[in-house]
Design a protein around this motif. Structure first.
Motif, PDB file in Angstrom:
ATOM      1  N   ARG A  12      12.643  17.056  49.992  1.00 45.25           N
ATOM      2  CA  ARG A  12      12.068  17.269  51.479  1.00 45.25           C
ATOM      3  C   ARG A  12      13.396  18.045  52.158  1.00 45.25           C
ATOM      4  N   TRP A  14      16.436  17.424  52.339  1.00 45.77           N
ATOM      5  CA  TRP A  14      17.178  16.360  53.386  1.00 45.77           C
ATOM      6  C   TRP A  14      18.580  16.050  52.674  1.00 45.77           C
ATOM      7  N   PHE A  52       9.031   7.523  53.050  1.00 48.70           N
ATOM      8  CA  PHE A  52       8.410   8.526  52.238  1.00 48.70           C
ATOM      9  C   PHE A  52       7.177   8.311  51.841  1.00 48.70           C
TER      10      PHE A  52
END
Length: 64
Positions: A12, A14, A52
């Motif tokens: 993602r 992140w 998630f």
């Protein structure tokens, strides 16, 4: 306990700090979970799974 947290986080885009902010935990806590030095509490594991959109079993793999 093994986990896929680092893999899911990086997919993602992140940082550990980004994930920690979303989970209301420190970057250090995220690092400790990712490296297997800390097993998350059940409420934190559920929070991670919801974030998630995966079942807990798809993220955390019990060790032998």
């Amino acid at each position: 306990m093994n986990n896929r947290l680092r893999e899911l986080r990086t997919m993602r885009g992140w940082s550990q700090a980004d994930l920690g902010e979303q989970l209301d935990v420190s970057r250090q806590t995220v690092n400790a979970v990712e490296t297997g030095k800390y097993d998350p509490s059940l409420p934190l594991a559920f929070k991670i799974a919801r974030l998630f959109d995966l079942p807990i079993e798809a993220i955390f793999i019990p060790g032998e």
